[in-house]
Structures are given as C-alpha cells and as structure tokens.
Design a protein around this motif. Structure first.
Motif, PDB file in Angstrom:
ATOM      1  N   MET A   1       0.838  -1.188   0.000  1.00  0.00           N
ATOM      2  CA  MET A   1       0.000   0.000   0.000  1.00  0.00           C
ATOM      3  C   MET A   1       0.884   1.254   0.000  1.00  0.00           C
ATOM      4  O   MET A   1       1.921   1.285   0.666  1.00  0.00           O
ATOM      5  CB  MET A   1      -0.917  -0.006   1.218  1.00  0.00           C
ATOM      6  N   GLU A   2       0.478   2.267  -0.749  1.00  0.00           N
ATOM      7  CA  GLU A   2       1.239   3.503  -0.845  1.00  0.00           C
ATOM      8  C   GLU A   2       0.526   4.632  -0.103  1.00  0.00           C
ATOM      9  O   GLU A   2      -0.699   4.675  -0.047  1.00  0.00           O
ATOM     10  CB  GLU A   2       1.403   3.930  -2.309  1.00  0.00           C
ATOM     11  N   TYR A   3       1.346   5.540   0.441  1.00  0.00           N
ATOM     12  CA  TYR A   3       0.846   6.732   1.130  1.00  0.00           C
ATOM     13  C   TYR A   3       1.204   7.916   0.248  1.00  0.00           C
ATOM     14  O   TYR A   3       2.355   8.339   0.182  1.00  0.00           O
ATOM     15  CB  TYR A   3       1.522   6.838   2.500  1.00  0.00           C
ATOM     16  N   ARG A   4       0.203   8.445  -0.476  1.00  0.00           N
ATOM     17  CA  ARG A   4       0.459   9.457  -1.493  1.00  0.00           C
ATOM     18  C   ARG A   4      -0.183  10.788  -1.129  1.00  0.00           C
ATOM     19  O   ARG A   4      -1.379  10.845  -0.806  1.00  0.00           O
ATOM     20  CB  ARG A   4      -0.103   8.983  -2.843  1.00  0.00           C
ATOM     21  N   ARG A   5       0.598  11.866  -1.208  1.00  0.00           N
ATOM     22  CA  ARG A   5       0.056  13.187  -0.904  1.00  0.00           C
ATOM     23  C   ARG A   5      -0.591  13.797  -2.150  1.00  0.00           C
ATOM     24  O   ARG A   5      -0.071  13.652  -3.267  1.00  0.00           O
ATOM     25  CB  ARG A   5       1.159  14.123  -0.389  1.00  0.00           C
ATOM     26  N   ILE A   6      -1.721  14.473  -1.962  1.00  0.00           N
ATOM     27  CA  ILE A   6      -2.416  15.161  -3.049  1.00  0.00           C
ATOM     28  C   ILE A   6      -2.287  16.664  -2.829  1.00  0.00           C
ATOM     29  O   ILE A   6      -2.612  17.164  -1.749  1.00  0.00           O
ATOM     30  CB  ILE A   6      -3.906  14.761  -3.106  1.00  0.00           C
ATOM     31  N   THR A   7      -1.827  17.391  -3.853  1.00  0.00           N
ATOM     32  CA  THR A   7      -1.631  18.832  -3.732  1.00  0.00           C
ATOM     33  C   THR A   7      -2.319  19.609  -4.847  1.00  0.00           C
ATOM     34  O   THR A   7      -2.134  20.815  -4.958  1.00  0.00           O
ATOM     35  CB  THR A   7      -0.122  19.172  -3.738  1.00  0.00           C
ATOM     36  N   ASN A   8      -3.136  18.918  -5.662  1.00  0.00           N
ATOM     37  CA  ASN A   8      -3.755  19.588  -6.803  1.00  0.00           C
ATOM     38  C   ASN A   8      -5.084  18.909  -7.135  1.00  0.00           C
ATOM     39  O   ASN A   8      -5.158  17.680  -7.170  1.00  0.00           O
ATOM     40  CB  ASN A   8      -2.804  19.523  -8.014  1.00  0.00           C
ATOM     41  N   ILE A   9      -6.116  19.714  -7.396  1.00  0.00           N
ATOM     42  CA  ILE A   9      -7.415  19.106  -7.709  1.00  0.00           C
ATOM     43  C   ILE A   9      -7.404  18.389  -9.051  1.00  0.00           C
ATOM     44  O   ILE A   9      -8.316  17.608  -9.349  1.00  0.00           O
ATOM     45  CB  ILE A   9      -8.572  20.130  -7.664  1.00  0.00           C
ATOM     46  N   GLN A  10      -6.383  18.634  -9.880  1.00  0.00           N
ATOM     47  CA  GLN A  10      -6.283  17.949 -11.163  1.00  0.00           C
ATOM     48  C   GLN A  10      -5.719  16.540 -11.025  1.00  0.00           C
ATOM     49  O   GLN A  10      -5.742  15.756 -11.984  1.00  0.00           O
ATOM     50  CB  GLN A  10      -5.410  18.761 -12.137  1.00  0.00           C
ATOM     51  N   ASP A  11      -5.197  16.219  -9.851  1.00  0.00           N
ATOM     52  CA  ASP A  11      -4.671  14.876  -9.607  1.00  0.00           C
ATOM     53  C   ASP A  11      -5.826  13.877  -9.707  1.00  0.00           C
ATOM     54  O   ASP A  11      -6.831  14.016  -9.001  1.00  0.00           O
ATOM     55  CB  ASP A  11      -4.036  14.826  -8.210  1.00  0.00           C
ATOM     56  N   PRO A  12      -5.717  12.865 -10.567  1.00  0.00           N
ATOM     57  CA  PRO A  12      -6.800  11.878 -10.701  1.00  0.00           C
ATOM     58  C   PRO A  12      -7.174  11.204  -9.377  1.00  0.00           C
ATOM     59  O   PRO A  12      -8.330  10.820  -9.172  1.00  0.00           O
ATOM     60  CB  PRO A  12      -6.229  10.855 -11.691  1.00  0.00           C
ATOM     61  N   LEU A  13      -6.209  11.098  -8.484  1.00  0.00           N
ATOM     62  CA  LEU A  13      -6.493  10.492  -7.192  1.00  0.00           C
ATOM     63  C   LEU A  13      -7.433  11.365  -6.360  1.00  0.00           C
ATOM     64  O   LEU A  13      -8.191  10.861  -5.538  1.00  0.00           O
ATOM     65  CB  LEU A  13      -5.189  10.251  -6.412  1.00  0.00           C
ATOM     66  N   ALA A  50      -4.431   6.491   0.730  1.00  0.00           N
ATOM     67  CA  ALA A  50      -3.866   5.144   0.710  1.00  0.00           C
ATOM     68  C   ALA A  50      -4.235   4.540  -0.635  1.00  0.00           C
ATOM     69  O   ALA A  50      -5.421   4.489  -0.990  1.00  0.00           O
ATOM     70  CB  ALA A  50      -4.432   4.312   1.853  1.00  0.00           C
ATOM     71  N   VAL A  51      -3.230   4.128  -1.389  1.00  0.00           N
ATOM     72  CA  VAL A  51      -3.456   3.586  -2.724  1.00  0.00           C
ATOM     73  C   VAL A  51      -3.080   2.106  -2.730  1.00  0.00           C
ATOM     74  O   VAL A  51      -1.955   1.732  -2.374  1.00  0.00           O
ATOM     75  CB  VAL A  51      -2.639   4.344  -3.792  1.00  0.00           C
ATOM     76  N   TYR A  52      -4.025   1.275  -3.137  1.00  0.00           N
ATOM     77  CA  TYR A  52      -3.805  -0.176  -3.192  1.00  0.00           C
ATOM     78  C   TYR A  52      -4.184  -0.659  -4.579  1.00  0.00           C
ATOM     79  O   TYR A  52      -5.309  -0.461  -5.031  1.00  0.00           O
ATOM     80  CB  TYR A  52      -4.659  -0.865  -2.119  1.00  0.00           C
ATOM     81  N   GLU A  53      -3.213  -1.244  -5.253  1.00  0.00           N
ATOM     82  CA  GLU A  53      -3.411  -1.742  -6.621  1.00  0.00           C
ATOM     83  C   GLU A  53      -3.982  -0.653  -7.531  1.00  0.00           C
ATOM     84  O   GLU A  53      -4.899  -0.880  -8.322  1.00  0.00           O
ATOM     85  CB  GLU A  53      -4.313  -2.988  -6.610  1.00  0.00           C
ATOM     86  N   GLN A  80     -12.630   0.160   2.685  1.00  0.00           N
ATOM     87  CA  GLN A  80     -13.086  -1.226   2.775  1.00  0.00           C
ATOM     88  C   GLN A  80     -12.385  -1.940   3.911  1.00  0.00           C
ATOM     89  O   GLN A  80     -11.329  -1.496   4.386  1.00  0.00           O
ATOM     90  CB  GLN A  80     -12.844  -1.961   1.447  1.00  0.00           C
ATOM     91  N   ALA A  81     -12.996  -3.018   4.356  1.00  0.00           N
ATOM     92  CA  ALA A  81     -12.441  -3.790   5.464  1.00  0.00           C
ATOM     93  C   ALA A  81     -11.406  -4.785   4.954  1.00  0.00           C
ATOM     94  O   ALA A  81     -11.337  -5.089   3.758  1.00  0.00           O
ATOM     95  CB  ALA A  81     -13.567  -4.516   6.199  1.00  0.00           C
ATOM     96  N   GLY A  82     -10.589  -5.270   5.876  1.00  0.00           N
ATOM     97  CA  GLY A  82      -9.694  -6.383   5.570  1.00  0.00           C
ATOM     98  C   GLY A  82      -8.353  -6.014   4.965  1.00  0.00           C
ATOM     99  O   GLY A  82      -7.591  -6.911   4.589  1.00  0.00           O
ATOM    100  N   LEU A  83      -8.053  -4.721   4.864  1.00  0.00           N
ATOM    101  CA  LEU A  83      -6.761  -4.318   4.299  1.00  0.00           C
ATOM    102  C   LEU A  83      -5.861  -3.617   5.320  1.00  0.00           C
ATOM    103  O   LEU A  83      -4.741  -3.242   4.994  1.00  0.00           O
ATOM    104  CB  LEU A  83      -6.977  -3.380   3.097  1.00  0.00           C
ATOM    105  N   PHE A  88      -2.756   1.631   8.875  1.00  0.00           N
ATOM    106  CA  PHE A  88      -1.785   2.176   7.922  1.00  0.00           C
ATOM    107  C   PHE A  88      -1.828   3.698   7.925  1.00  0.00           C
ATOM    108  O   PHE A  88      -0.799   4.372   8.043  1.00  0.00           O
ATOM    109  CB  PHE A  88      -2.083   1.631   6.526  1.00  0.00           C
ATOM    110  N   LEU A  89      -3.035   4.276   7.812  1.00  0.00           N
ATOM    111  CA  LEU A  89      -3.167   5.730   7.781  1.00  0.00           C
ATOM    112  C   LEU A  89      -2.736   6.352   9.103  1.00  0.00           C
ATOM    113  O   LEU A  89      -2.050   7.386   9.113  1.00  0.00           O
ATOM    114  CB  LEU A  89      -4.616   6.123   7.469  1.00  0.00           C
ATOM    115  N   ALA A  90      -3.135   5.747  10.224  1.00  0.00           N
ATOM    116  CA  ALA A  90      -2.794   6.302  11.536  1.00  0.00           C
ATOM    117  C   ALA A  90      -1.283   6.312  11.751  1.00  0.00           C
ATOM    118  O   ALA A  90      -0.719   7.293  12.252  1.00  0.00           O
ATOM    119  CB  ALA A  90      -3.483   5.501  12.646  1.00  0.00           C
TER     120      ALA A  90
END
Length: 223
Positions: A1-13, A50-53, A80-83, A88-90
């Motif tokens: 799992m990745e911890y990715r920062r978002i800094t722009n509303i154009q980011d697809p995430l 949190a990005v998974y797959e 979702q549960a089970g991941l 991870f976030l905390a």
C-alpha cells in the motif's frame, strides 16, 4: 500500500477521494470540489490517500500548527475492510507529524479531532461502509488514545451558511497519556484559527467560545 500526498485538484487520485467523501460523509461536511483548490495547494494542509493496486482505498487530511505544537485530524476515510487501512493511515500520519514537530524543534504535544457521537445522533450511515460506522470509529479512536473535551461542542457547517453542526465531540489525543486536561487558551486559539476560513459562523459557536474563554482548563474524559 502507498501513502500518497495530493496537492492539486487535477490529480486523478483527488477525484476518487472527493467521490469517497460524498459517499461517506453528510453533505454539510463535504467541501465542494472546486473549493479544494486552495486547501490542497496550502503547504500547511496535508491530504494523503492510501493507494492499493492503483485504487484509492483510504484517505486522511490533517494539519500541524507550529506555534501551538498540536495537530488536527480533519478526517479519515476507510474504504473497505480487511486491508488494515485504518492502522496504515494512523501510523503514516503520526510519522509525518512527528517529523514536522521535530523540524520545529519540538515533540508533538497532541492532536485534535472531531468525533461523531452515535449515542446522541443515530442516523449517520457513512455510505454503508462498516469500518466507518460511528460506533466502530469512536471505539477505535478511544483505543488510539483520544479523549473527549468536557464541554458541549458545536461547529460551523462547512457550507458556510451559518448553521451549527451538532452530534460531535471535540477530542484530543495527548502524546503523554498522563495529560488529563487542556488549557482553555489553547482550545480557543485553535478553534478560532481552524474555523477562520468560515466567515458565517452560527451564534451558538460564538457563545461556545465565550463560555470557554472564562475558564482556565477543560477536563479530558474517556470516550
């Protein structure tokens, strides 16, 4: 799992994250899409997913106040549960905040959070996502060490329409578990700073602040 920062509303995430918020939170708690532009670009506001797959499965927003040496957790979303998303976030959030405090020459004093009280308000569905159930969330935050500040709490609607939002507690996670009260001066200064972006605050919010200002401390209680 990745911890990715978002800094722009154009980011697809971000599009994924904003849809998440609309699915999970009540409408008055979700800032409109376009209004996120400035907050995301603000270096003091930290939005991570949190990005998974390749898919956003969780998100958190928080900020660190150097002059107060405290943080505020704006929200945490578990998709979702089970991941193990919550843990991870905390963990990632705390690592980041400890780094920010260290760069400020201090050890983090603690972190505020607004927590729904389902024992008073039972209609929060949170998108039918079981890990987001307010009973579950409240117990998880208790396990993390959050404590409830002992005063009736209201906050201004993020719609900036002057409505008061109730059914929440203002809580605090002290890094030192022996801390059982907070100076009211810190609480008041924090709330005024945090909600300075909203120009239209309800009368009950101002009355809450005035009531706090005549006290020296507020007790921290279990949740």
């Amino acid at each position: 799992m990745e911890y990715r920062r978002i800094t722009n509303i154009q980011d697809p995430l971000f599009k994924q994250m904003h849809q998440f918020m609309q699915d999970v939170f009540p409408p008055e708690e979700v800032l409109e899409f376009d209004l996120w532009k400035e907050p995301l670009e603000d270096p003091g506001i930290r939005v991570f997913v949190a990005v998974y797959e390749g898919k956003v499965v969780g998100a958190t927003e928080y900020r660190y106040y150097e002059d107060f040496n405290v943080a505020m957790t704006d929200f945490t979303i578990i998709g979702q549960a089970g991941l193990g998303i919550g843990r991870f976030l905390a963990q990632k959030r705390l690592e980041d905040l400890n780094s920010l405090a260290a760069a400020n020459g201090k050890q983090l004093y603690g972190m505020f959070a607004e927590i729904y009280d389902p024992y008073r308000v039972e209609h929060f569905e949170f998108g039918g996502i079981k890990p987001m159930d307010p009973y579950v969330r409240r117990e998880v935050l208790s396990h993390l060490g959050y404590k409830r500040l002992d005063f009736p709490y209201v906050h201004p609607s993020w719609n900036n329409d002057g409505e008061a939002v109730t059914g929440l507690d203002l809580c605090f996670l002290p890094m030192n578990d022996n801390v059982d009260e907070l100076k009211t001066d810190l609480i008041v200064k924090f709330l005024k700073r945090y909600y300075s972006v909203l120009s239209n605050k309800p009368k009950s919010w101002h009355e809450m602040i005035e009531t706090l200002e005549v006290k020296d401390t507020v007790t921290l209680l279990p949740i």
